[in-house]
Design an enzyme around this catalytic site. Structure first.
Site, PDB file in Angstrom:
ATOM      1  N   LYS A   1      55.413  58.728  39.181  1.00 38.81           N
ATOM      2  CA  LYS A   1      54.148  57.992  39.599  1.00 38.81           C
ATOM      3  C   LYS A   1      53.571  57.419  38.622  1.00 38.81           C
ATOM      4  CE  LYS A   1      50.300  58.026  42.072  1.00 38.81           C
ATOM      5  NZ  LYS A   1      50.489  57.259  42.388  1.00 38.81           N
TER       6      LYS A   1
ATOM      7  N   LYS B   1      51.839  62.518  30.901  1.00 37.64           N
ATOM      8  CA  LYS B   1      50.470  62.732  31.316  1.00 37.64           C
ATOM      9  C   LYS B   1      49.883  63.709  32.737  1.00 37.64           C
ATOM     10  CE  LYS B   1      48.832  59.189  31.768  1.00 37.64           C
ATOM     11  NZ  LYS B   1      48.290  57.409  32.306  1.00 37.64           N
TER      12      LYS B   1
ATOM     13  N   LYS C   1      56.944  53.549  36.453  1.00 40.48           N
ATOM     14  CA  LYS C   1      56.069  52.390  35.816  1.00 40.48           C
ATOM     15  C   LYS C   1      56.764  51.041  36.322  1.00 40.48           C
ATOM     16  CE  LYS C   1      52.053  52.082  34.353  1.00 40.48           C
ATOM     17  NZ  LYS C   1      50.512  53.226  34.058  1.00 40.48           N
TER      18      LYS C   1
ATOM     19  N   THR D   1      39.438  56.999  36.251  1.00 36.64           N
ATOM     20  CA  THR D   1      39.768  56.845  34.987  1.00 36.64           C
ATOM     21  C   THR D   1      39.043  56.680  34.114  1.00 36.64           C
ATOM     22  OG1 THR D   1      42.165  55.468  35.838  1.00 36.64           O
ATOM     23  CG2 THR D   1      41.583  55.564  32.951  1.00 36.64           C
TER      24      THR D   1
ATOM     25  N   ASN E   1      38.583  47.616  34.647  1.00 34.28           N
ATOM     26  CA  ASN E   1      38.014  48.992  35.165  1.00 34.28           C
ATOM     27  C   ASN E   1      37.795  50.109  34.569  1.00 34.28           C
ATOM     28  OD1 ASN E   1      38.715  51.686  37.332  1.00 34.28           O
ATOM     29  ND2 ASN E   1      38.832  50.788  38.827  1.00 34.28           N
TER      30      ASN E   1
ATOM     31  N   SER F   1      44.853  60.055  42.306  1.00 36.51           N
ATOM     32  CA  SER F   1      45.906  59.215  43.043  1.00 36.51           C
ATOM     33  C   SER F   1      46.368  60.702  43.913  1.00 36.51           C
ATOM     34  CB  SER F   1      46.684  58.667  42.231  1.00 36.51           C
ATOM     35  OG  SER F   1      46.709  57.092  41.804  1.00 36.51           O
TER      36      SER F   1
HETATM   37  N1  GLU Z   1      48.129  53.161  35.756  1.00 30.01           N
HETATM   38  C1  GLU Z   1      47.230  53.966  35.907  1.00 30.01           C
HETATM   39  C2  GLU Z   1      47.356  55.230  34.661  1.00 30.01           C
HETATM   40  O1  GLU Z   1      47.732  54.207  34.014  1.00 30.01           O
HETATM   41  C3  GLU Z   1      47.353  55.428  37.345  1.00 30.01           C
HETATM   42  C4  GLU Z   1      48.646  55.406  37.375  1.00 30.01           C
HETATM   43  C5  GLU Z   1      48.488  56.558  39.474  1.00 30.01           C
HETATM   44  O2  GLU Z   1      47.534  56.595  39.232  1.00 30.01           O
HETATM   45  O3  GLU Z   1      49.592  56.533  39.596  1.00 30.01           O
HETATM   46  O4  GLU Z   1      47.512  56.206  35.358  1.00 30.01           O
END
Ligand code: GLU
Length: 451
Positions: A72, A96, A108, A192, A223, A375
């Protein structure tokens, strides 16, 4: 950037793993597995531009580890994206997701592009083109992208639509952070920033802070930076500085954040929001710290991003890009508390300097985990055909953020380690349990001897 330097960010990320391993119950083989990405894909994306010419963009998708669930993580569009950076970001996502205990691994993606130079149609063709190239690599059960730097809900909508066309099946669970009418979740947009805000509320309770006495500087007004500023400002916190890639502004008396957000949305840059000609530029009386501005616009001093990091504030929130606090400037960072809303804003050698100064760093893998947590809620709702109210999303998010913050804070205090090491150790414990449950070599040798 040379390949050597590109790789350095990933190696620096992995260093944190080694440092935390001694405080976690993880065996050497599991650790070795986590030092390498599971799969890396590099693609070329041909895009027909509006003037009829063809441009070919480079893109990456990395799946770091999927032991705890589908990988993810977001997709970023940025001119400086490179493979080393995407690998580091995928690794951070694995940690994370484990920190907040959601059933995902880490991934990613990135496309090398300055999206501000593309028309809307070109951006849509690029977004769809990227999905066409990575369609076999992603999926609701394998790898689930989301927004990241310079990508948003609109782009996620195009990407979900493209994937659904390729599969000939509507597949909302392939991507999160979608627009609400296409299966997005209420509460994802500010998740976030809100997750970081819940961490700060826990610090407020632990330290008995009085919000109006707490001065905050926020680097990055995208954001996440906007939402954490908005929520803190509404509680009475004094946001004295904000910035974006063009520069920043400082005002000791505190900035009018709702106004700054409205102006940033209209004018696109924080520098434009304020009076940029001089620091003494109040249209009414020309003073530096003025309360007589008729629009209520926060008149303030124009500062650089570097100056913002070194301000004498109570909380520093880096909410922009990686590698902002480094061995060069860490000794000039005086804020006693740093809440990392960006991914990887502090390098590992800067960590040592901050730790020796007694700075409390709420690490990125905890502080910015609110986005991926919601998410996960979106993915659950898509699969179950449900839609939760905004209140329900907030409640569930707060529960997770507070629970994990307190668990990590307790480990930090008990083991006398910094909060980042505690967060990584907490994540490693969860990843290691999953690796163990899958079957390690010791498991197999044990079963051989008992069989
Ligand atoms: N881009 C965000 C992060 O770095 C969200 C990633 C997601 O929702 O999968 O945590």
């Amino acid at each position: 950037m040379s390949q050597e330097r590109e790789g350095e960010i990933f190696r620096d990320a992995i260093r944190r793993l080694d440092r935390a391993a001694e405080f976690a119950a993880i065996d050497g083989e599991a650790l070795e597995k986590l030092r390498h990405p599971k799969a890396v894909l590099q693609v070329s994306i041909p895009v027909r531009m509006d003037d009829g010419s063809l441009r070919v963009f480079q893109g990456f998708r990395v799946r770091h580890d999927d032991t705890r669930g589908p990988t993810k993580g977001g997709i970023r569009f940025h001119p400086d994206v490179n493979l080393g950076e995407v690998q580091a970001l995928a690794f951070w996502m694995a940690c994370k997701c484990a920190v907040v205990g959601i059933p995902f691994g880490g991934g990613k993606g990135g496309v090398v592009v300055n999206p501000k130079e593309l028309s809307r149609m070109e951006l849509e063709r690029l977004s769809r083109g990227f999905i066409e190239q990575i369609a076999d690599f992603i999926g609701p059960e394998t790898d689930v992208p989301a927004p990241d730097v310079y990508t948003n809900a609109m782009i996620m909508g195009w990407m979900m639509d493209e994937y659904s066309k390729i599969r000939r099946q509507r597949t909302p669970g392939v991507i999160t952070g979608k627009p609400i009418p296409l299966g997005g979740s209420l509460g994802r947009e500010d998740a976030t920033g809100r997750g970081a805000y819940y961490c700060i509320k826990e610090l407020e309770r632990l330290n008995g802070w009085e919000p109006k006495e707490v001065r905050v500087a926020v680097q990055g007004f995208g954001n996440a930076g906007q939402h954490v500023s908005r929520l803190l400002h509404a509680d009475g916190y004094r946001i004295v500085a904000i910035s974006d890639s063009q520069g920043g502004v400082f005002r000791e008396a505190g900035l009018d954040i709702p106004n700054a957000i409205a102006l940033k949305t209209q004018r696109k840059s924080v520098a434009d929001v304020y009076y940029t000609r001089s620091v003494c530029d109040c249209p009414v009386c020309g003073c530096v710290e003025c309360h007589c501005d008729p629009q209520g616009t926060a008149t303030g001093a124009v500062i650089t991003n570097e100056q913002l990091l070194e301000l004498d504030v109570d909380i520093l929130i880096p909410a922009a890009l990686e590698n902002q606090i480094t061995v060069e400037n860490a000794h000039r960072v005086v804020a006693p508390t740093i809440v990392e809303v960006a991914n990887g804003p502090t390098t590992s050698d800067a960590d040592d300097i901050l730790a020796s100064n007694g700075t409390l760093v709420v690490p990125d893998i905890l502080a910015n985990a609110g986005g991926v947590t919601v998410s996960y809620f979106e993915w659950v709702q898509n699969r179950a055909g449900l839609s939760w109210s905004e209140d329900e999303v907030h409640e569930r998010l707060e529960q997770i953020m507070s629970r994990e913050f307190l668990a990590i804070h307790e480990m930090m205090t008990k083991r006398r380690i910094d909060m980042r090491t505690a967060a990584y150790a907490h994540a490693l414990n969860r990843i290691s349990q999953a690796i163990e449950a899958q079957g390690t070599s010791s498991y197999f040798s044990a079963s051989r001897s008992s069989g």
